[in-house]
Design an enzyme around this catalytic site. Structure first.
Site, mmCIF file in Angstrom:
data_model
loop_
_atom_site.group_PDB
_atom_site.id
_atom_site.type_symbol
_atom_site.label_atom_id
_atom_site.label_comp_id
_atom_site.label_asym_id
_atom_site.label_seq_id
_atom_site.Cartn_x
_atom_site.Cartn_y
_atom_site.Cartn_z
ATOM 1 N N CYS A 142 118.519 20.405 46.976
ATOM 2 C CA CYS A 142 119.518 19.229 46.105
ATOM 3 C C CYS A 142 120.866 20.343 46.183
ATOM 4 O O CYS A 142 121.197 20.663 47.063
ATOM 5 C CB CYS A 142 119.175 18.242 45.357
ATOM 6 S SG CYS A 142 120.450 16.392 45.876
ATOM 7 N N GLU B 191 109.923 18.360 43.371
ATOM 8 C CA GLU B 191 109.339 18.568 41.833
ATOM 9 C C GLU B 191 109.371 17.354 41.454
ATOM 10 O O GLU B 191 108.223 17.348 40.405
ATOM 11 C CB GLU B 191 110.094 19.845 41.024
ATOM 12 C CG GLU B 191 111.939 18.683 40.227
ATOM 13 C CD GLU B 191 113.199 18.585 41.897
ATOM 14 O OE1 GLU B 191 111.753 19.385 42.932
ATOM 15 O OE2 GLU B 191 114.155 18.322 41.422
ATOM 16 N N GLU C 200 123.870 18.782 39.252
ATOM 17 C CA GLU C 200 125.133 19.059 39.990
ATOM 18 C C GLU C 200 125.785 20.066 40.548
ATOM 19 O O GLU C 200 126.225 20.774 39.148
ATOM 20 C CB GLU C 200 126.066 18.187 39.058
ATOM 21 C CG GLU C 200 127.510 17.766 39.212
ATOM 22 C CD GLU C 200 127.968 17.418 40.603
ATOM 23 O OE1 GLU C 200 127.151 15.887 40.761
ATOM 24 O OE2 GLU C 200 128.429 17.673 41.507
ATOM 25 N N SER C 201 126.031 20.016 41.737
ATOM 26 C CA SER C 201 126.240 21.507 42.423
ATOM 27 C C SER C 201 127.974 22.015 41.906
ATOM 28 O O SER C 201 128.122 23.009 41.342
ATOM 29 C CB SER C 201 126.254 21.446 43.576
ATOM 30 O OG SER C 201 127.458 20.917 44.142
ATOM 31 N N ILE D 231 117.906 12.128 46.350
ATOM 32 C CA ILE D 231 119.002 11.050 44.389
ATOM 33 C C ILE D 231 120.936 12.010 45.098
ATOM 34 O O ILE D 231 121.135 13.338 44.667
ATOM 35 C CB ILE D 231 118.295 11.829 42.983
ATOM 36 C CG1 ILE D 231 117.415 11.206 43.053
ATOM 37 C CG2 ILE D 231 119.340 11.079 42.112
ATOM 38 C CD1 ILE D 231 116.353 11.688 41.946
ATOM 39 N N ARG D 232 121.496 10.783 45.447
ATOM 40 C CA ARG D 232 122.676 11.837 46.003
ATOM 41 C C ARG D 232 122.684 12.690 46.189
ATOM 42 O O ARG D 232 123.054 13.852 46.437
ATOM 43 C CB ARG D 232 123.722 11.698 44.253
ATOM 44 C CG ARG D 232 123.832 10.512 43.891
ATOM 45 C CD ARG D 232 125.158 10.238 42.779
ATOM 46 N NE ARG D 232 126.550 11.074 43.206
ATOM 47 C CZ ARG D 232 126.811 10.085 43.794
ATOM 48 N NH1 ARG D 232 126.890 9.209 44.556
ATOM 49 N NH2 ARG D 232 128.471 10.670 44.490
ATOM 50 N N HIS E 229 114.278 16.372 46.880
ATOM 51 C CA HIS E 229 113.402 16.461 44.732
ATOM 52 C C HIS E 229 111.799 17.264 45.194
ATOM 53 O O HIS E 229 111.225 15.757 44.474
ATOM 54 C CB HIS E 229 113.809 16.130 43.800
ATOM 55 C CG HIS E 229 115.639 16.026 43.497
ATOM 56 N ND1 HIS E 229 115.810 16.417 42.258
ATOM 57 C CD2 HIS E 229 116.247 15.038 44.152
ATOM 58 C CE1 HIS E 229 116.642 16.439 42.784
ATOM 59 N NE2 HIS E 229 117.213 15.641 43.688
#
Ligand code: GLN
Length: 205
Positions: A82, A183, A51-52, A140-141, A181
């Protein structure tokens, strides 16, 4: 001579462990980074998904935001996935009030852009310089890249899924970012690409 670069993973918040595993699979040595002294020891850095807004606030309170900006300006290779993509963007849309980034990539990124339609989804993304098979990307979002400056190379656009055609992977010199993502999928082409970039940079210097 082949050097084994040390690649840091910013470990304030987010999916740190998955990136560590992917980088090690790509032949890198890793170090989790929470403090400025740790940042000084790495040859390159991954900014993970998460979450940035939280990452930004923690980077501020850990006194890491300015050291991060300085190392990026000085040419340290960095890859953001992301939330990490948002952290590397020079400009953001739909950020929280006052939200800051480290910056470095001349692009405008829209936060939670895909998330307005659908929270998470998968799409094929052909990636320049990473083989012939399109990457199976998990979002994802996710943010998307709304616009890029001239120095930015677009590495990939979503080929399928909601909003096909959107820019989701970019590179500007030693900095790269993906909306998705890599990973999480066991296909570590993006991590290999970044580890090679770091290796070449350390050999040049
Ligand atoms: N929506 C998140 C943000 O604003 C990013 C989501 C992610 O990293 N999976 O930072």
């Amino acid at each position: 001579m082949t050097t084994v670069p040390t690649i840091g993973v910013l470990a304030l918040q987010g999916d740190v462990r998955e990136h560590v595993r992917a980088l090690e699979a790509a032949g890198a040595r890793t170090l989790t980074v929470r403090r400025p002294e740790e940042l000084e020891r790495v040859d390159g850095l991954v900014l993970p998904g998460g979450e940035s807004t939280t990452m930004w606030r923690l980077a501020r309170s850990f006194d890491l935001l300015d050291p991060l900006r300085k190392r990026i300006e000085a040419g340290m290779p960095a890859y953001g996935s992301c939330a990490g993509m948002i952290m590397l963007a020079d400009r953001i849309r739909d950020g929280a009030a006052g939200q800051e980034t480290c910056g470095g990539i001349d692009m405008t990124v829209r936060r939670n852009a895909f998330g307005r339609q659908v929270d998470s989804f998968e799409a094929r993304v052909p990636l320049t310089g990473m083989g012939d098979t399109p990457y199976h990307a998990v979002f994802i979002r996710a943010p998307w890249v709304e616009s890029v400056g001239e120095a930015v190379e677009v590495l990939g656009r979503a080929e399928s899924g909601p909003n096909a055609g959107r820019i989701v992977a970019v590179r500007q010199g030693r900095l790269m970012a993906t909306s998705f993502h890599p990973e999480l999928t066991g296909d570590f082409r993006v991590h290999h690409y970044f580890a090679d970039l770091v290796r070449r940079t350390t050999e040049e210097e």
